[in-house]
Scaffold this motif. Structure first.
Motif, PDB file in Angstrom:
ATOM      1  N   MET A 298       0.833  -1.200   0.000  1.00  0.00           N
ATOM      2  CA  MET A 298       0.000   0.000   0.000  1.00  0.00           C
ATOM      3  C   MET A 298       0.871   1.255   0.000  1.00  0.00           C
ATOM      4  N   CYS A 299       0.328   2.333  -0.553  1.00  0.00           N
ATOM      5  CA  CYS A 299       1.023   3.621  -0.570  1.00  0.00           C
ATOM      6  C   CYS A 299       1.153   4.131   0.864  1.00  0.00           C
ATOM      7  N   VAL A 300       2.388   4.343   1.315  1.00  0.00           N
ATOM      8  CA  VAL A 300       2.615   4.750   2.710  1.00  0.00           C
ATOM      9  C   VAL A 300       2.081   6.147   2.994  1.00  0.00           C
ATOM     10  N   ILE A 301       2.120   7.031   2.035  1.00  0.00           N
ATOM     11  CA  ILE A 301       1.636   8.396   2.253  1.00  0.00           C
ATOM     12  C   ILE A 301       0.110   8.418   2.290  1.00  0.00           C
ATOM     13  N   CYS A 302      -0.527   7.702   1.390  1.00  0.00           N
ATOM     14  CA  CYS A 302      -1.991   7.620   1.425  1.00  0.00           C
ATOM     15  C   CYS A 302      -2.454   7.020   2.745  1.00  0.00           C
ATOM     16  N   GLU A 303      -1.741   6.015   3.251  1.00  0.00           N
ATOM     17  CA  GLU A 303      -2.095   5.424   4.544  1.00  0.00           C
ATOM     18  C   GLU A 303      -2.033   6.478   5.641  1.00  0.00           C
ATOM     19  N   ARG A 304      -1.004   7.322   5.620  1.00  0.00           N
ATOM     20  CA  ARG A 304      -0.887   8.386   6.623  1.00  0.00           C
ATOM     21  C   ARG A 304      -2.012   9.410   6.481  1.00  0.00           C
ATOM     22  N   ARG A 305      -2.554   9.505   5.288  1.00  0.00           N
ATOM     23  CA  ARG A 305      -3.675  10.420   5.044  1.00  0.00           C
ATOM     24  C   ARG A 305      -5.026   9.753   5.317  1.00  0.00           C
ATOM     25  N   GLY A 306      -4.984   8.503   5.782  1.00  0.00           N
ATOM     26  CA  GLY A 306      -6.211   7.790   6.118  1.00  0.00           C
ATOM     27  C   GLY A 306      -6.880   7.110   4.940  1.00  0.00           C
ATOM     28  N   LYS A 307      -6.160   6.937   3.839  1.00  0.00           N
ATOM     29  CA  LYS A 307      -6.711   6.295   2.647  1.00  0.00           C
ATOM     30  C   LYS A 307      -6.026   4.946   2.438  1.00  0.00           C
ATOM     31  N   THR A 308      -6.694   4.069   1.732  1.00  0.00           N
ATOM     32  CA  THR A 308      -6.110   2.784   1.372  1.00  0.00           C
ATOM     33  C   THR A 308      -5.968   2.761  -0.145  1.00  0.00           C
ATOM     34  N   VAL A 309      -4.724   2.911  -0.607  1.00  0.00           N
ATOM     35  CA  VAL A 309      -4.447   2.961  -2.040  1.00  0.00           C
ATOM     36  C   VAL A 309      -3.292   2.011  -2.340  1.00  0.00           C
ATOM     37  N   LEU A 310      -3.481   1.166  -3.337  1.00  0.00           N
ATOM     38  CA  LEU A 310      -2.452   0.224  -3.743  1.00  0.00           C
ATOM     39  C   LEU A 310      -1.259   0.976  -4.342  1.00  0.00           C
ATOM     40  N   ALA A 311      -0.060   0.650  -3.904  1.00  0.00           N
ATOM     41  CA  ALA A 311       1.153   1.265  -4.437  1.00  0.00           C
ATOM     42  C   ALA A 311       1.500   0.624  -5.780  1.00  0.00           C
ATOM     43  N   ASN A 312       2.030   1.438  -6.684  1.00  0.00           N
ATOM     44  CA  ASN A 312       2.490   0.921  -7.972  1.00  0.00           C
ATOM     45  C   ASN A 312       3.886   1.440  -8.322  1.00  0.00           C
ATOM     46  N   THR A 313       4.484   2.167  -7.380  1.00  0.00           N
ATOM     47  CA  THR A 313       5.785   2.775  -7.600  1.00  0.00           C
ATOM     48  C   THR A 313       6.650   2.566  -6.370  1.00  0.00           C
ATOM     49  N   VAL A 314       7.932   2.326  -6.587  1.00  0.00           N
ATOM     50  CA  VAL A 314       8.876   2.241  -5.479  1.00  0.00           C
ATOM     51  C   VAL A 314       9.825   3.432  -5.611  1.00  0.00           C
ATOM     52  N   ASP A 315       9.917   4.201  -4.541  1.00  0.00           N
ATOM     53  CA  ASP A 315      10.656   5.457  -4.532  1.00  0.00           C
ATOM     54  C   ASP A 315      11.883   5.368  -3.636  1.00  0.00           C
ATOM     55  N   HIS A 316      12.981   5.955  -4.111  1.00  0.00           N
ATOM     56  CA  HIS A 316      14.163   6.128  -3.270  1.00  0.00           C
ATOM     57  C   HIS A 316      13.852   7.267  -2.305  1.00  0.00           C
ATOM     58  N   ILE A 317      13.880   7.009  -1.001  1.00  0.00           N
ATOM     59  CA  ILE A 317      13.621   8.072  -0.035  1.00  0.00           C
ATOM     60  C   ILE A 317      14.651   9.184  -0.230  1.00  0.00           C
ATOM     61  N   LYS A 318      15.908   8.816  -0.381  1.00  0.00           N
ATOM     62  CA  LYS A 318      16.944   9.784  -0.738  1.00  0.00           C
ATOM     63  C   LYS A 318      17.239   9.577  -2.219  1.00  0.00           C
ATOM     64  N   PRO A 319      16.872  10.541  -3.059  1.00  0.00           N
ATOM     65  CA  PRO A 319      17.051  10.377  -4.504  1.00  0.00           C
ATOM     66  C   PRO A 319      18.500  10.106  -4.900  1.00  0.00           C
ATOM     67  N   ILE A 320      18.678   9.322  -5.933  1.00  0.00           N
ATOM     68  CA  ILE A 320      20.016   9.041  -6.458  1.00  0.00           C
ATOM     69  C   ILE A 320      20.716  10.348  -6.810  1.00  0.00           C
ATOM     70  N   SER A 321      19.981  11.298  -7.367  1.00  0.00           N
ATOM     71  CA  SER A 321      20.563  12.589  -7.760  1.00  0.00           C
ATOM     72  C   SER A 321      21.058  13.396  -6.576  1.00  0.00           C
ATOM     73  N   GLN A 322      20.630  13.015  -5.366  1.00  0.00           N
ATOM     74  CA  GLN A 322      21.060  13.712  -4.156  1.00  0.00           C
ATOM     75  C   GLN A 322      21.956  12.822  -3.296  1.00  0.00           C
ATOM     76  N   GLY A 323      22.554  11.819  -3.917  1.00  0.00           N
ATOM     77  CA  GLY A 323      23.504  10.958  -3.210  1.00  0.00           C
ATOM     78  C   GLY A 323      22.938   9.655  -2.697  1.00  0.00           C
ATOM     79  N   GLY A 324      21.687   9.353  -3.010  1.00  0.00           N
ATOM     80  CA  GLY A 324      21.105   8.083  -2.589  1.00  0.00           C
ATOM     81  C   GLY A 324      21.707   6.915  -3.351  1.00  0.00           C
ATOM     82  N   LYS A 325      21.642   5.744  -2.745  1.00  0.00           N
ATOM     83  CA  LYS A 325      22.180   4.536  -3.378  1.00  0.00           C
ATOM     84  C   LYS A 325      21.219   4.053  -4.464  1.00  0.00           C
ATOM     85  N   PRO A 326      21.738   3.632  -5.611  1.00  0.00           N
ATOM     86  CA  PRO A 326      20.860   3.113  -6.672  1.00  0.00           C
ATOM     87  C   PRO A 326      20.112   1.847  -6.253  1.00  0.00           C
ATOM     88  N   PHE A 327      20.759   0.992  -5.476  1.00  0.00           N
ATOM     89  CA  PHE A 327      20.165  -0.268  -5.029  1.00  0.00           C
ATOM     90  C   PHE A 327      20.250  -0.338  -3.503  1.00  0.00           C
TER      91      PHE A 327
END
Length: 104
Positions: free
Chosen positions: A24-53
């Motif tokens: 489930m989408c973690v942000i929608c859950e925090r907003r009180g909604k139940t929405v199926l996730a379809n995307t996996v996001d890097h919490i720290k973007p690769i462009s900002q030094g996050g690890k690719p894997f």
């Protein structure tokens, strides 16, 4: 999504593992909604030094709408003045985004 690392077998396996762990989408859950996730996001973007894997705990499952919101508000602008990645508050009035300075 044809760019590295997203076109690799390693990313597809990592993405699948995260969606299995957190379907489930973690942000929608925090907003009180139940929405199926379809995307996996890097919490720290690769462009900002996050690890690719990164390990699974450095990824989050999101719906397309929440992923778009984070990408436009935070990733592409290299953050924003408030440090927020997501707008809104939960039912207790706490900010949705745990990186928000006002969070708990």
């Amino acid at each position: 999504m044809n760019r590295w690392p997203y076109c690799t077998t390693a990313w597809r396996k990592l993405r699948s593992a995260k969606l299995d762990q957190q379907p489930m989408c973690v942000i929608c859950e925090r907003r009180g909604k139940t929405v199926l996730a379809n995307t996996v996001d890097h919490i720290k973007p690769i462009s900002q030094g996050g690890k690719p894997f990164p390990p699974l705990e450095e990824l989050q499952s999101l719906c397309a709408s929440c992923h778009s919101e984070k990408t436009h508000m935070h990733d592409k602008t290299r953050g924003n003045a408030l440090g927020r990645r997501f707008k809104g508050c939960d039912e207790t009035g706490q900010p949705i985004d745990p990186s928000d300075g006002w969070w708990r």
